[in-house]
Design a protein around this motif. Structure first.
Motif, PDB file in Angstrom:
ATOM      1  N   ARG A 275     -13.518   6.063   1.036  1.00 45.79           N
ATOM      2  CA  ARG A 275     -12.272   5.281   1.452  1.00 45.79           C
ATOM      3  C   ARG A 275     -11.513   4.768   0.347  1.00 45.79           C
ATOM      4  O   ARG A 275     -10.122   4.851   0.346  1.00 45.79           O
ATOM      5  N   LEU A 279      -7.792   5.616  -0.513  1.00 41.58           N
ATOM      6  CA  LEU A 279      -6.657   4.738  -0.858  1.00 41.58           C
ATOM      7  C   LEU A 279      -6.055   4.622  -2.202  1.00 41.58           C
ATOM      8  O   LEU A 279      -4.941   4.637  -2.208  1.00 41.58           O
ATOM      9  N   PRO A 371      -6.089  12.659   0.921  1.00 41.41           N
ATOM     10  CA  PRO A 371      -6.146  11.181   1.242  1.00 41.41           C
ATOM     11  C   PRO A 371      -6.830  10.601   2.487  1.00 41.41           C
ATOM     12  O   PRO A 371      -7.448   9.766   2.911  1.00 41.41           O
ATOM     13  N   TYR A 372      -6.024  11.267   3.632  1.00 40.22           N
ATOM     14  CA  TYR A 372      -6.060  10.631   4.926  1.00 40.22           C
ATOM     15  C   TYR A 372      -7.653  10.771   5.424  1.00 40.22           C
ATOM     16  O   TYR A 372      -7.913   9.953   6.236  1.00 40.22           O
ATOM     17  N   GLU A 373      -8.150  12.127   5.068  1.00 40.85           N
ATOM     18  CA  GLU A 373      -9.411  12.295   5.479  1.00 40.85           C
ATOM     19  C   GLU A 373     -10.452  11.536   5.104  1.00 40.85           C
ATOM     20  O   GLU A 373     -11.046  10.934   5.722  1.00 40.85           O
ATOM     21  N   ILE A 375      -9.900   8.500   3.838  1.00 48.18           N
ATOM     22  CA  ILE A 375      -9.690   7.009   4.403  1.00 48.18           C
ATOM     23  C   ILE A 375     -10.314   6.981   5.631  1.00 48.18           C
ATOM     24  O   ILE A 375     -11.273   6.136   6.210  1.00 48.18           O
ATOM     25  N   GLU A 379     -14.225   4.915   7.240  1.00 54.80           N
ATOM     26  CA  GLU A 379     -14.022   3.743   7.935  1.00 54.80           C
ATOM     27  C   GLU A 379     -15.338   3.419   8.868  1.00 54.80           C
ATOM     28  O   GLU A 379     -15.953   4.317   9.227  1.00 54.80           O
TER      29      GLU A 379
ATOM     30  N   SER B  49       0.828   9.203   8.367  1.00 48.99           N
ATOM     31  CA  SER B  49       0.092   9.988   7.175  1.00 48.99           C
ATOM     32  C   SER B  49       0.690  11.419   6.764  1.00 48.99           C
ATOM     33  O   SER B  49       0.933  11.627   5.599  1.00 48.99           O
ATOM     34  N   LEU B  54      -0.110  12.154   2.996  1.00 52.73           N
ATOM     35  CA  LEU B  54      -1.667  11.865   2.951  1.00 52.73           C
ATOM     36  C   LEU B  54      -2.433  13.047   3.594  1.00 52.73           C
ATOM     37  O   LEU B  54      -3.488  13.246   3.207  1.00 52.73           O
ATOM     38  N   THR B  55      -1.821  13.677   4.418  1.00 48.01           N
ATOM     39  CA  THR B  55      -2.506  14.693   5.161  1.00 48.01           C
ATOM     40  C   THR B  55      -1.393  15.896   5.421  1.00 48.01           C
ATOM     41  O   THR B  55      -0.216  15.614   5.498  1.00 48.01           O
ATOM     42  N   TYR B  89      -1.943  -0.418   6.008  1.00 43.64           N
ATOM     43  CA  TYR B  89      -2.720   0.257   6.986  1.00 43.64           C
ATOM     44  C   TYR B  89      -3.012  -0.607   8.208  1.00 43.64           C
ATOM     45  O   TYR B  89      -3.041  -1.850   8.113  1.00 43.64           O
ATOM     46  N   PHE B  91      -6.140  -1.107   9.017  1.00 42.21           N
ATOM     47  CA  PHE B  91      -7.574  -1.647   9.013  1.00 42.21           C
ATOM     48  C   PHE B  91      -7.392  -2.078   7.600  1.00 42.21           C
ATOM     49  O   PHE B  91      -6.411  -2.193   6.890  1.00 42.21           O
ATOM     50  N   SER B  93      -7.625  -2.578   4.010  1.00 45.54           N
ATOM     51  CA  SER B  93      -7.643  -1.658   3.087  1.00 45.54           C
ATOM     52  C   SER B  93      -7.884  -2.290   1.651  1.00 45.54           C
ATOM     53  O   SER B  93      -7.150  -1.489   0.630  1.00 45.54           O
ATOM     54  N   ILE B  95      -9.624  -3.130  -2.066  1.00 44.08           N
ATOM     55  CA  ILE B  95     -10.839  -2.420  -2.707  1.00 44.08           C
ATOM     56  C   ILE B  95     -11.952  -3.634  -2.926  1.00 44.08           C
ATOM     57  O   ILE B  95     -11.363  -4.567  -3.612  1.00 44.08           O
TER      58      ILE B  95
END
Ligand SMILES: Nc1ncnc2c1ncn2[C@@H]1O[C@H](COP(=O)(O)OP(=O)(O)OP(=O)(O)O)[C@@H](O)[C@H]1O
Ligand SMILES: [Mg+2]
Lengths: 379, 224
Positions: A275, A279, A371-373, A375, A379, B49, B54-55, B89, B91, B93, B95
């Motif tokens: 994660r 990020l 990145p999406y995967e 993150i 979870e 995303s 991001l994807t 995000y 949730f 996020s 660190i």
């Protein structure tokens, strides 16, 4: 980290022991300065244990043998020595030490190894001591057979107990001591046979092998045994190498296991961190940034593990040094600071590499993830 | 400025094929403030995303300032994310091993080292704006959910992004704080011309934006 520690500890201690044994044997041979030690034939076993284990023992042969040896082909220099075991007497005479009477005129085995050079000849109440007799120092007084001697020089440590634990004096002084002990009241007379020697140390010509010279000596002079120091030492070395090699192969197996283990541990860490990695990627970290991050972390962890391991290994060696010394029953020297540094550096490098190699696969895997995967999965 | 064409992303879960984003078309101009409303599972997060790189989509394109973001190299895409886009995000996020101020500064770590900007002061200013300046040295675990969210919001502004993609940014905040945050977004939108795409399932919140979209089963429609 734990596994790196164990491996580093084992590797470090094993290589240290191996290295110290090597050095001490090499130094010991060099120190002995003699290629061949001529002893009475019947005293061969005694002489070998004296040479290696430093058991004080005495044996004698005729003084004329010295000249005979000198004439043998291939012999470059000879020096005779006489051994005398001291007898304890009440409080004041130190017993069970090996006094070695040497011949200052021909000696090439003792004087060169004085830690501080002595410019004048030794007096009859002056002695030189091996480094192993740690209770004494230059200036110490010690009483043998009721007579005081002053320590005027110490030898450097050789790792050969035969030298390290002995007391050296010119042969003339020893003769005088024996003579006087007969007339002293209440002192046991020194049992020193007249005109005998214990051993003849031989240096051979450089172009001829000590083995051949030994054969010549035994052929020319009946009743003597010519012990080639190299051989005594290399047979010990062989035994030791078999032992150390098996320890080493065990450590290599351990190392491979550690590599796998660390790999698993790191991929677990990386999984846990997926994660975070996602990020960071989302915030603009490049694949190379992530890769470097993981590798740096792995390296720091494994170097730390390596350091702890080396300290543990060192502590282990230190705690068991007496045991190692006695169980291997060989001369033993701690390696010099420089050699230690090389060893430490080598072990550190190895643990660093271990960590780096082990982390490579999880690092590449996490680098490749979207990145999406990453993150989502964390979870 | 943001141009999304026929964007599609499907997931295979077992034998089912889920069309998370289904032929979506969207155009967002620079400085626009839009909201996307939709039920849970409608594909909002997936869409954000895809827009933020991001994807990877199955088909369709995303253009940001004319650049097709899925045609450039991964390094260039990382740089583009770092310079132009920031996410808030759904949730937590942050660190966990970094304290709040360090968390806010994370995006700047990937900037060229010679930038003359004093990010530290800027970060403190942002924390002040979101009202958790006193928590700068605390660790995320010691903050409430709402405080963590505010830290994440502060972080979203640190690299002066052109676009902020916010996924239910006020999800766990009380109404008062929600209003404050929305105010902040509007101020930033006006003052700096930052483009906002806000995902929400609160129609109240959506009502406050210039343009509203609704998402259902991966399909995006503009609301009147
Ligand atoms: N990585 C994935 N693998 C499989 N299915 C996924 C994945 N990501 C999203 N989905 C599915 O795609 C659909 C859309 O998910 P998404 O997270 O975009 O919804 P959402 O609108 O953000 O929902 P919410 O309001 O609950 O956050 C869901 O049915 C989800 O289960
Ligand atoms: Mg979502």
């Amino acid at each position: 980290m734990l596994s790196v520690m164990v491996v580093a500890a084992t590797l470090f201690s094993v290589t240290t022991v191996m290295d110290s044994v090597e050095t001490s044997i090499e130094k010991g041979t060099a120190r002995l300065g003699a290629d061949i030690m001529v002893v009475p034939a019947e005293a061969e076993a005694q002489a070998k244990t004296a040479l290696l284990a430093g058991e004080p023992s005495t044996f004698y042969m005729d003084r004329s043998i010295e000249d005979k040896v000198r004439k043998v082909k291939g012999v470059k220099a000879v020096a005779s020595q006489v051994f005398l075991k001291t007898a304890q007497y009440k409080c004041c005479s130190v017993g069970n030490m090996l006094l070695i009477g040497f011949d200052p005129k021909h000696d090439f085995t003792i004087m060169p190894w004085l830690s501080k050079e002595l410019t004048r000849p030794l007096g009859t109440d002056e002695i030189i001591m091996g480094r192993g007799l740690t209770a004494y120092n230059v200036g110490s007084k010690i009483k043998f057979y009721g007579k005081y001697f002053e320590v005027v020089g110490m030898l450097e440590e050789t790792g050969m107990k035969f030298i390290d634990n002995s007391v050296f004096m010119p042969y003339a002084a020893m003769k005088k001591l024996a003579e006087e002990s007969k007339h002293k009241k209440g002192v046991k007379a020194a049992n020193l046979p007249i005109d005998k020697i214990s051993t003849v140390l031989v240096q051979v010509e450089p172009e001829i092998s000590p083995q051949r010279v030994a054969i010549f000596i035994e052929h020319d002079i009946p009743g003597v045994k010519a012990i080639v120091s190299e051989q005594v030492i290399s047979s010990v070395r062989k035994q030791l190498f078999v032992l150390l090699r098996s320890i080493l192969s065990i450590s290599i197996i351990l190392w491979i296991m550690a590599l796998l283990l660390i790999g698993v541990v790191f991929s677990m860490i990386v999984n846990e961190r997926q994660r975070e990695i996602g990020l960071l990627r989302a915030m603009g970290a490049k694949k190379s940034n992530i890769f470097r991050l993981i590798m740096t972390e792995a390296s720091i962890l494994s170097i730390m593990g390596g350091i702890v391991g080396i300290v543990l290994g060192g502590a282990f060696l230190y705690a068991f040094k007496g045991f190692i010394r006695s169980s291997l029953n060989i001369p033993y020297l701690w390696p010099s600071a420089a050699e230690y540094a090389v060893l430490v550096a080598g072990c550190l490098l190895l643990s660093f590499l271990t960590g780096a190699v082990a982390a490579l696969w999880p690092a590449i895997r996490s680098m490749r993830m979207e990145p999406y995967e990453a993150i989502r999965r964390g979870e | 400025m943001i141009e999304v064409k026929e964007l599609t992303k499907t997931y295979k879960v077992g034998s089912d094929i889920i069309k998370a984003v289904d032929h979506v078309n969207l155009e967002v101009k620079k400085g626009e403030f839009i909201s996307i409303l939709g039920h849970s599972g409608s594909g909002k997060t997936t869409l954000l995303s895809l827009i933020g790189g991001l994807t990877k989509p199955d088909s369709g394109t995303v253009r940001i300032d004319g650049t097709d973001i899925w045609s450039i190299s991964d390094n260039d895409l990382s740089e583009l994310r770092n310079r132009k886009i920031n996410f808030i995000y759904q949730f937590a996020s942050l660190i966990p091993t970094l304290n709040i101020i360090e968390n806010v500064l994370v995006p700047t770590a990937f900037r060229p080292k010679d930038e003359p900007i004093n990010y530290y002061e800027f970060a403190m200013e942002l924390l002040d704006i979101v009202g958790i300046k006193d928590k700068a040295r605390s660790y995320p675990a010691h903050l409430s959910g709402g405080q963590q969210r505010r830290a994440a919001i502060a972080r979203a502004f640190i690299n002066n992004p052109e676009i902020i993609l916010a996924d239910e940014p006020t999800g766990d905040l009380d109404e008062e704080t929600e209003a404050e945050i929305m105010d902040l977004f509007k101020r930033m939108n006006k003052a700096k011309g930052i483009t906002f795409i806000i995902v929400t399932h609160s129609s109240d919140l959506a009502r406050q934006t210039e343009k509203r979209y609704r998402m259902a089963n991966g399909i995006l429609k503009e609301e009147a």
